[in-house]
Scaffold this active site. Structure first.
Site, PDB file in Angstrom:
ATOM      1  N   ALA A   1       0.841  -1.196   0.000  1.00 34.16           N
ATOM      2  CA  ALA A   1       0.000   0.000   0.000  1.00 34.16           C
ATOM      3  C   ALA A   1       0.874   1.243   0.000  1.00 34.16           C
ATOM      4  O   ALA A   1       1.977   1.237   0.545  1.00 34.16           O
ATOM      5  CB  ALA A   1      -0.917   0.009   1.230  1.00 34.16           C
ATOM      6  N   HIS A   2       0.380   2.296  -0.618  1.00 35.13           N
ATOM      7  CA  HIS A   2       1.080   3.583  -0.609  1.00 35.13           C
ATOM      8  C   HIS A   2       2.485   3.463  -1.201  1.00 35.13           C
ATOM      9  O   HIS A   2       3.483   3.700  -0.530  1.00 35.13           O
ATOM     10  CB  HIS A   2       1.167   4.138   0.817  1.00 35.13           C
ATOM     11  CG  HIS A   2      -0.117   4.101   1.570  1.00 35.13           C
ATOM     12  ND1 HIS A   2      -1.262   4.698   1.098  1.00 35.13           N
ATOM     13  CD2 HIS A   2      -0.444   3.538   2.752  1.00 35.13           C
ATOM     14  CE1 HIS A   2      -2.240   4.512   1.966  1.00 35.13           C
ATOM     15  NE2 HIS A   2      -1.775   3.795   2.965  1.00 35.13           N
ATOM     16  N   GLN A   3       2.562   3.075  -2.459  1.00 32.73           N
ATOM     17  CA  GLN A   3       3.867   2.965  -3.112  1.00 32.73           C
ATOM     18  C   GLN A   3       4.554   4.343  -3.134  1.00 32.73           C
ATOM     19  O   GLN A   3       3.928   5.351  -3.434  1.00 32.73           O
ATOM     20  CB  GLN A   3       3.715   2.426  -4.530  1.00 32.73           C
ATOM     21  CG  GLN A   3       3.314   0.965  -4.606  1.00 32.73           C
ATOM     22  CD  GLN A   3       1.868   0.717  -4.249  1.00 32.73           C
ATOM     23  OE1 GLN A   3       1.032   1.584  -4.450  1.00 32.73           O
ATOM     24  NE2 GLN A   3       1.571  -0.449  -3.728  1.00 32.73           N
TER      25      GLN A   3
END
Length: 240
Positions: free
Chosen positions: A172-174
């Site tokens: 998540a949230h690269q």
């Protein structure tokens, strides 16, 4: 991810009418496992909301009766996960649709330590039954086992491999794919968010982060977008 089933008991679940899928999307966070190896790259523990469809595909399959029982308990089942601030990185290979990502041993250790803490937190909070979300995951009725049985369960579940496809690992949230810096050889953007290679091309999202944060980056993205926008305005004013 892990789950904990809480029976109807005022001291464990004060709002009896409230369901696990109601309320805020993410309501609690703990950093108890963040710095266990003095690196600040440990695991953050968070409580997400989960809908029945997601819950059903995460749980291990034992039998129709078992999944029916678990789904029946869904509204009073809490979900907690360990989020690691990874030190590994990935690359795009062959085509835009194929990536390669090799998890470092320290990242595996951080996730394992996080899951261990989560299972203990669930039990300490009064969960009647705790378990892990993976293909081989098991559950344990906490009050029906001895201390040694509990310890064995926690140690075995938290030490399961995360690279043999038996344990779901989500990303998540690269961040930092176009990292910001002051050296063109080590970064894509300068400190103002402008690319080194193309004048007037700006980025203002999580891709410009110098490193992974280990937390939800929403506020940081907003701050970077604001600062970058202010710089763009100044540039445009000078060109008028």
């Amino acid at each position: 991810m892990t789950s904990g089933y809480f029976p109807v008991a005022p001291e464990l679940w004060p709002e009896e009418h409230k369901k696990s899928y109601e309320g805020g999307i993410m309501t609690a966070m703990s950093t108890v496992a963040t710095d266990f190896n003095k690196s600040e790259y440990g695991a953050v523990i968070q409580t997400p909301s989960s809908h029945p469809g997601l819950f059903s595909i995460l749980m291990s399959w034992n039998s129709g009766t078992n999944i029916k029982d678990r789904m029946h308990k869904f509204s009073r089942t809490a979900h907690v996960f360990a989020l690691a601030r990874d030190q590994a990185s990935g690359t795009v290979v062959d085509s835009p649709n194929c990536i390669s990502y090799q998890m470092k041993d320290v990242d595996k250790d951080n996730l394992s330590k996080g899951i261990e803490k989560v299972l203990r937190i669930m039990a300490a909070a009064g969960a009647e039954e705790i378990g892990t979300h993976n293909n081989k995951g098991r559950s344990l009725k906490v009050k029906e086992v001895s201390y040694h049985e509990f310890e064995k369960f926690v140690n075995e579940e938290s030490s399961m491999s995360v690279t043999d496809l038996s344990t779901p690992v989500c990303s998540a949230h690269q961040m930092r794919s176009c990292r910001m810096g002051n050296n063109p050889k080590e970064s894509v953007m300068n400190q103002m968010g402008e690319t080194w290679e193309v004048e007037g091309l700006y980025l203002a999202d999580s891709s410009v982060f110098p490193t992974a944060l280990g937390v939800n980056p929403m506020v940081t993205i907003q701050a970077i977008a604001y600062c970058t926008a202010q710089h763009v305005l100044e540039v445009l004013k000078r060109k008028r």
